[in-house]
Design an enzyme around this catalytic site. Structure first.
Site, PDB file in Angstrom:
ATOM      1  N   ARG A  78     -83.705  21.361  37.461  1.00 64.04           N
ATOM      2  CA  ARG A  78     -82.698  20.861  36.996  1.00 64.04           C
ATOM      3  C   ARG A  78     -81.645  20.195  37.756  1.00 64.04           C
ATOM      4  NH1 ARG A  78     -79.687  24.872  32.887  1.00 64.04           N
ATOM      5  NH2 ARG A  78     -81.585  24.637  32.203  1.00 64.04           N
ATOM      6  N   ASP A 130     -88.182  27.865  32.951  1.00 62.42           N
ATOM      7  CA  ASP A 130     -88.105  28.536  31.647  1.00 62.42           C
ATOM      8  C   ASP A 130     -89.362  28.189  30.954  1.00 62.42           C
ATOM      9  OD1 ASP A 130     -85.200  28.970  31.857  1.00 62.42           O
ATOM     10  OD2 ASP A 130     -84.874  27.194  31.117  1.00 62.42           O
ATOM     11  N   GLU A 186     -82.148  35.921  28.965  1.00 59.30           N
ATOM     12  CA  GLU A 186     -82.889  34.935  28.312  1.00 59.30           C
ATOM     13  C   GLU A 186     -84.172  35.507  28.782  1.00 59.30           C
ATOM     14  OE1 GLU A 186     -80.006  31.145  29.153  1.00 59.30           O
ATOM     15  OE2 GLU A 186     -81.792  31.533  30.369  1.00 59.30           O
TER      16      GLU A 186
END
Length: 204
Positions: A78, A130, A186
């Protein structure tokens, strides 16, 4: 001041070319995400990672193939300008397009305080991913919450029902076995423990 946009380092690879059967659902390159639009810096729906992280993920995929399971990634590298876009969005309290699906029980004003959004992301170092698990037919395993659901129910050890808890444990064990460490807020977020750029935040 915005970070200058860099050239992609040779040490980053397109993970789909390395990981067998990888499914790439690059959420931030499209509109199905908590912001509700493509995020700055995502110019194509690709999963870029450092070569060590991609190679480790390929080992995970090999282990899971024995169980007729595949990996689906939602986000990989990212750029820092994407993180800045999230920060800018978080400060616009009137923009709540994604609230019903992604943060129904969270006040947008507390997203930073509660750790759902940060001004720096490990994803920008290139060895964080992710992901979830899918069956051979592409159907996602039940993980108890969707990806990017801002809630304590997304914490890996949340009590969410036996089946989903077992699926989360399966994912975490597969990732840990190949050198990834989990994140305690997460269930989908893992970072290569021996990442090659532990303190470099890229913006290519």
């Amino acid at each position: 001041l915005e970070d200058p946009v860099e050239d992609r380092p040779a040490s980053f690879v397109d993970t789909a070319a390395v990981v067998p059967g990888l499914i790439v659902e690059a959420r931030y390159a499209g509109s199905h995400n908590f912001v509700g639009r493509p995020i700055d810096g995502y110019e194509a729906p690709r999963c870029l990672l450092t070569r060590p992280a991609a190679n480790a993920l390929a080992q995970v995929a090999g282990d899971l193939a024995a169980h007729d399971l595949k990996i689906k990634v939602f986000d990989c590298y990212r750029p820092t300008r994407a993180v800045a876009d999230f920060v800018h969005w978080a400060r616009d309290l009137d923009d709540t397009r994604g609230k019903r699906e992604f943060y129904p029980d969270v006040d947008k004003r507390t997203l930073f305080r509660d750790g759902y959004i940060a001004s720096q992301s490990g994803h920008s170092r290139g060895s964080t991913v992710d992901l979830t698990l899918v069956h051979a037919d592409g159907q996602e395993l039940d993980m108890g919450t969707p990806f990017d659901f801002f809630s304590p129910r997304s914490w890996p050890d949340a009590p969410i029902g036996r089946s989903a808890e077992e699926n989360r444990a399966l994912l975490a064990a597969a990732m840990r076995r190949r050198g990834f460490r989990p994140y305690d807020k997460e269930w989908w977020h893992f970072t290569l423990a021996d990442e090659p750029y532990p303190s470099t935040y890229f913006n290519f």
